[in-house]
Design an enzyme around this catalytic site. Structure first.
Site, mmCIF file in Angstrom:
data_model
loop_
_atom_site.group_PDB
_atom_site.id
_atom_site.type_symbol
_atom_site.label_atom_id
_atom_site.label_comp_id
_atom_site.label_asym_id
_atom_site.label_seq_id
_atom_site.Cartn_x
_atom_site.Cartn_y
_atom_site.Cartn_z
ATOM 1 N N SER A 8 0.852 -1.189 0.000
ATOM 2 C CA SER A 8 0.000 0.000 0.000
ATOM 3 C C SER A 8 0.888 1.239 0.000
ATOM 4 O O SER A 8 1.538 1.562 1.003
ATOM 5 C CB SER A 8 -0.883 -0.035 1.254
ATOM 6 O OG SER A 8 -1.552 1.183 1.385
ATOM 7 N N HIS A 33 -0.037 -0.999 -4.800
ATOM 8 C CA HIS A 33 -1.433 -0.660 -4.509
ATOM 9 C C HIS A 33 -1.544 0.836 -4.214
ATOM 10 O O HIS A 33 -0.889 1.355 -3.305
ATOM 11 C CB HIS A 33 -1.895 -1.485 -3.303
ATOM 12 C CG HIS A 33 -3.340 -1.332 -2.968
ATOM 13 N ND1 HIS A 33 -4.327 -2.072 -3.577
ATOM 14 C CD2 HIS A 33 -3.969 -0.528 -2.080
ATOM 15 C CE1 HIS A 33 -5.500 -1.725 -3.079
ATOM 16 N NE2 HIS A 33 -5.313 -0.787 -2.162
ATOM 17 N N ASP A 35 -4.095 3.851 -3.168
ATOM 18 C CA ASP A 35 -5.405 4.193 -2.623
ATOM 19 C C ASP A 35 -5.776 5.610 -3.005
ATOM 20 O O ASP A 35 -5.105 6.558 -2.590
ATOM 21 C CB ASP A 35 -5.375 4.059 -1.096
ATOM 22 C CG ASP A 35 -5.310 2.609 -0.678
ATOM 23 O OD1 ASP A 35 -6.216 1.853 -1.070
ATOM 24 O OD2 ASP A 35 -4.357 2.231 0.017
ATOM 25 N N MET A 37 -8.597 8.316 -2.539
ATOM 26 C CA MET A 37 -9.775 8.659 -1.719
ATOM 27 C C MET A 37 -10.185 10.096 -2.005
ATOM 28 O O MET A 37 -9.318 10.973 -2.109
ATOM 29 C CB MET A 37 -9.442 8.517 -0.236
ATOM 30 C CG MET A 37 -8.927 7.139 0.143
ATOM 31 S SD MET A 37 -8.779 6.991 1.927
ATOM 32 C CE MET A 37 -7.814 5.498 2.068
ATOM 33 N N HIS A 66 -6.797 1.547 -6.583
ATOM 34 C CA HIS A 66 -8.018 1.311 -5.807
ATOM 35 C C HIS A 66 -8.774 2.634 -5.709
ATOM 36 O O HIS A 66 -8.401 3.508 -4.923
ATOM 37 C CB HIS A 66 -7.617 0.775 -4.426
ATOM 38 C CG HIS A 66 -8.755 0.462 -3.517
ATOM 39 N ND1 HIS A 66 -8.574 0.120 -2.192
ATOM 40 C CD2 HIS A 66 -10.094 0.417 -3.725
ATOM 41 C CE1 HIS A 66 -9.748 -0.099 -1.635
ATOM 42 N NE2 HIS A 66 -10.690 0.078 -2.537
ATOM 43 N N MET A 68 -11.468 4.768 -4.460
ATOM 44 C CA MET A 68 -12.493 4.939 -3.430
ATOM 45 C C MET A 68 -13.082 6.321 -3.642
ATOM 46 O O MET A 68 -12.861 7.248 -2.839
ATOM 47 C CB MET A 68 -11.864 4.776 -2.043
ATOM 48 C CG MET A 68 -11.527 3.326 -1.739
ATOM 49 S SD MET A 68 -10.500 3.141 -0.269
ATOM 50 C CE MET A 68 -8.906 3.400 -1.000
ATOM 51 N N MET A 137 -12.776 -5.705 0.971
ATOM 52 C CA MET A 137 -12.300 -4.845 2.055
ATOM 53 C C MET A 137 -12.504 -5.626 3.352
ATOM 54 O O MET A 137 -13.615 -6.052 3.658
ATOM 55 C CB MET A 137 -13.109 -3.548 2.130
ATOM 56 C CG MET A 137 -12.870 -2.536 1.021
ATOM 57 S SD MET A 137 -11.162 -1.956 0.833
ATOM 58 C CE MET A 137 -10.741 -1.402 2.484
ATOM 59 N N ASP A 176 -7.818 -6.405 1.488
ATOM 60 C CA ASP A 176 -7.282 -5.080 1.819
ATOM 61 C C ASP A 176 -7.763 -4.671 3.208
ATOM 62 O O ASP A 176 -8.966 -4.488 3.421
ATOM 63 C CB ASP A 176 -7.754 -4.080 0.747
ATOM 64 C CG ASP A 176 -7.098 -2.712 0.878
ATOM 65 O OD1 ASP A 176 -6.270 -2.525 1.784
ATOM 66 O OD2 ASP A 176 -7.429 -1.841 0.046
#
Ligand code: DX5
Ligand code: ZN
Length: 221
Positions: A8, A33, A35, A37, A66, A68, A137, A176
């Site tokens: 991550s 990975h 993230d 957001m 990913h 989100m 998740m 995750d």
């Protein structure tokens, strides 16, 4: 298939990204990975498109992006996604789940559907042809450092059985959230394939980063 690790990147100290990426190249890491957001879908903000562009210049390790974010189908073009990358969108983030997955496929990348802890695996029934992987998740999205929700272990096994029964043995399962060395071993036994490694394992700073990668690789054989 061997278990694969996706560190991550939000857990990497920004001043040390280059050194960490070198270690990931030398230890055969499968994906990085990322993230993303947006402060709406998740109660937090993180890195975005320019960071991703720079990371692609730094390494050939494929990205696992990913998303989100709300209504990802309107924003997929912003990310200039590449053929060997995984891109996940959340089932809960849009009215147009199939359209969003199709946009990822059309861009040549590998679509992945992400499910929040409370979302049923049976929501996948009519999109099985549109996905290459499912991201489960195992904590609620938004923050590193949360505790595994115990019922998620059985969810992994239920999903593996469901996919196999439907004839989708090749659809991979990514986990995750709180993928510690101990939890990774349990998740592997339930059928997880790709492990997002964050503050509970690679970035706990209890071990040197390459030793931590080896320890996690050993846990998910
Ligand atoms: C959010 C992130 C976090 C985190 C994972 O999707 O991917 O879940 O960095 O690592 P942990 O839970 O170990 O901090
Ligand atoms: Zn993630």
């Amino acid at each position: 298939m061997k278990g694969q690790i996706a560190p991550s990147m939000m857990c990497v100290n920004i001043f040390e990204i280059e050194q960490y990426v070198k270690v990931f190249e030398n230890t055969g890491i499968s994906y990085l990975h990322i993230d993303v957001m947006d402060g709406f879908f998740t109660p937090n903000f993180t890195i975005g498109t320019d960071y991703i562009k720079q990371l692609r210049n730094l390494t050939n390790i494929p990205l696992d992006i990913h998303l989100m974010i709300l209504n990802p189908e309107d924003k997929i073009e912003w990310f200039d996604i590449k053929p060997n990358e995984y891109v996940s969108i959340h089932y809960e983030s849009t009215f147009h789940v199939q359209r969003a997955l199709q946009k990822i496929r059309d861009a040549g990348a590998k679509p992945m559907i992400a499910l929040n802890p409370a979302t049923s695996i049976f929501e996948l029934e009519y999109i099985l042809d549109d996905i290459d992987a499912v991201l489960l998740m195992t904590v609620n999205p938004g923050f590193a450092g949360q505790e595994l929700i115990p019922s998620m272990l059985d969810k992994i096994l239920d999903l593996r059985n469901y996919l196999n029964k439907k004839g989708y043995q090749d659809v991979e399962i990514e986990v995750d959230g709180n993928v510690s060395f101990e939890n990774a071993e349990k998740m592997r036994a339930k059928g997880a394939d790709i492990f997002v490694a964050g503050s509970s394992s690679l970035f706990s700073h209890a071990l040197d980063i390459s030793d931590a990668v080896k320890k996690l690789q050993h846990a998910i054989i």
